[in-house]
Design an enzyme around this catalytic site. Sequence first.
Site, short mmCIF file in Angstrom:
data_model
loop_
_atom_site.label_atom_id
_atom_site.label_comp_id
_atom_site.label_asym_id
_atom_site.label_seq_id
_atom_site.Cartn_x
_atom_site.Cartn_y
_atom_site.Cartn_z
N HIS A 266 7.35 -8.61 -2.99
CA HIS A 266 5.93 -7.91 -3.80
C HIS A 266 5.12 -9.07 -2.41
CE1 HIS A 266 3.11 -7.91 -6.73
NE2 HIS A 266 2.63 -8.88 -6.57
N GLU A 267 5.90 -10.31 -2.58
CA GLU A 267 4.98 -11.54 -2.39
C GLU A 267 4.42 -11.24 -0.41
OE1 GLU A 267 2.89 -13.40 -3.40
OE2 GLU A 267 4.59 -12.69 -5.99
N HIS A 270 1.63 -9.07 0.08
CA HIS A 270 0.63 -9.63 0.26
C HIS A 270 0.29 -11.06 1.25
CE1 HIS A 270 -0.61 -9.13 -3.62
NE2 HIS A 270 0.33 -9.24 -4.36
N GLU A 296 -3.06 -6.12 -4.28
CA GLU A 296 -1.79 -6.06 -5.48
C GLU A 296 -1.49 -4.17 -4.43
OE1 GLU A 296 0.69 -7.54 -7.61
OE2 GLU A 296 -1.69 -8.29 -6.75
ZN ZN Z 1 0.97 -10.19 -6.63
#
Ligand code: ZN
Length: 501
Positions: A266-267, A270, A296
């Site tokens: 997830h990170e 980003h 997101e």
């Molecule tokens: Zn996030």
Amino acid sequence: MSKTFEKLKPYLDKAMALQTARSLFEWDTQTLAPFGAADNTSKVNGILSDEYMKSLINDDVRQLLKKLQEEQEQAELTDLEKAIVKELAKSYEQLESIPPEEYKEYNELTSISSRKWAKAKKDNSYSDFAPYLQKIIDFKKKFASYRVKDGKTPYEVLLGDYEECFMIKDLDAFFDKFKAEIIPLVKEVYKKTDTIDKSYNSLNYDIEKQKEFCKYLSGYLGFDFNRGVIAESEHPFTLQLHNHDVRITGRYLENNLESSIFSAIHETGHALYEMNIDDSLTQTPVGTGASMGMHESQSRFFENLIGRSYDFWEPIYEKLVEAFPENLQNIPLEKFIKGINKVSPCLIRTEADELSYCIHIIIRYEIEKMIFNNEVTVDDLPKVWNQKYQDYLGIAPTNDSEGILQDIHWSFGEFGYFPSYAIGTAVASQIYEYMKEKMPVSEYLRQGNITPIREFLRDNIHKYGATKNTNEILKDLCGEEFKPDYYINYLKEKYSRLYEL
Ligand code: ZN
């Protein structure tokens, strides 16, 4: 470059430098700073914040901005300069609308209220937090009322701060459709949740080995270690100083392998966004992601659509098994894939599975809307919260810590933030559908070749930073604006198949 813009530039540079310093302190506070540093460091932060505000909000900048918004000046500006002026005007409107003494009072309140929230959550005592929540809501209603225009409601003003393309009518349409199609599916799947066994996930996993594997995963996805670092923190997050210095954190639990793996993916999603922002934009007001929702979408694209797929794991699962042979050598890839996609009843948003996640968001959205429409009192919030969980998910919290007190957002005054998680998740599905039409995504994944996927995102989304908004990006990329159907259909197809419904 226009003469007026040239005069504005030093002010923007100074604000950027002060903001960078603040970000670096934030990073340090969350990762390495000793516990005892907080009080003295907050003095430094206070002065930096003050200087940051002064560097932007002053008569010189105000006049330059006004001039740059005039038609004649606009004609002389490049597209990038126009985008910067637009972005600056937005922050000006936000920052200037609140009288300084009210802003100061509000900041003092939120620094206390977030501590009161943490204590109330620990003590499971909503009534200790309720008076602070009431004050925060009163402030937010007042602040929003200063900026209400063009027929927007106060709640829409707050929503717009995180995602400007979506008004209440858009979110209502998205969420009503989602509820009608997905709630019955969740309830069906809940009945079959025991058919998938993932007890392997809660065995003992060496923390150092988890770190090593997560670092490998980030690199596999394209995280550039020359321009990024990974540290540890209580809650994983991404922070960028500019496109050549992007930082992410991980969190590692001994008895939960998935937790660290999926936060890392997830990170990294980003981080790739920030690393791929064009060099000409970084360190300007448009040198970051287009919106919270768009950001997101990139993290969830990698976490869910890529990271929970069979194709993604096929070339690398062996490596995971090698890291933890004692736990995984008898777990075939098929079983692992079912495990990472398992759906089970859950009261906590951050631990929710992919299928029910959005329902947690819808509950918060509906409650926030009621708060700002004056349809519910602060005292009644726990009751309303619990009832919605009962109605939508068929489960209800037995205490407020796992109910109304679970999220930190409201204690900081972040009303209107939650829908960006849902928008981002849905945008990710829309992009994925389109990407699959343009390239053999499955094949690339099975070959362990992430590069074309990452480059597609870079060229169509990342490099533009905040010069385009969510709908402009989607329109240029997919030929249509936001459409939640891709997401709803993806969930229906995937979970009906997985649970053989
Ligand atoms: Zn996030």
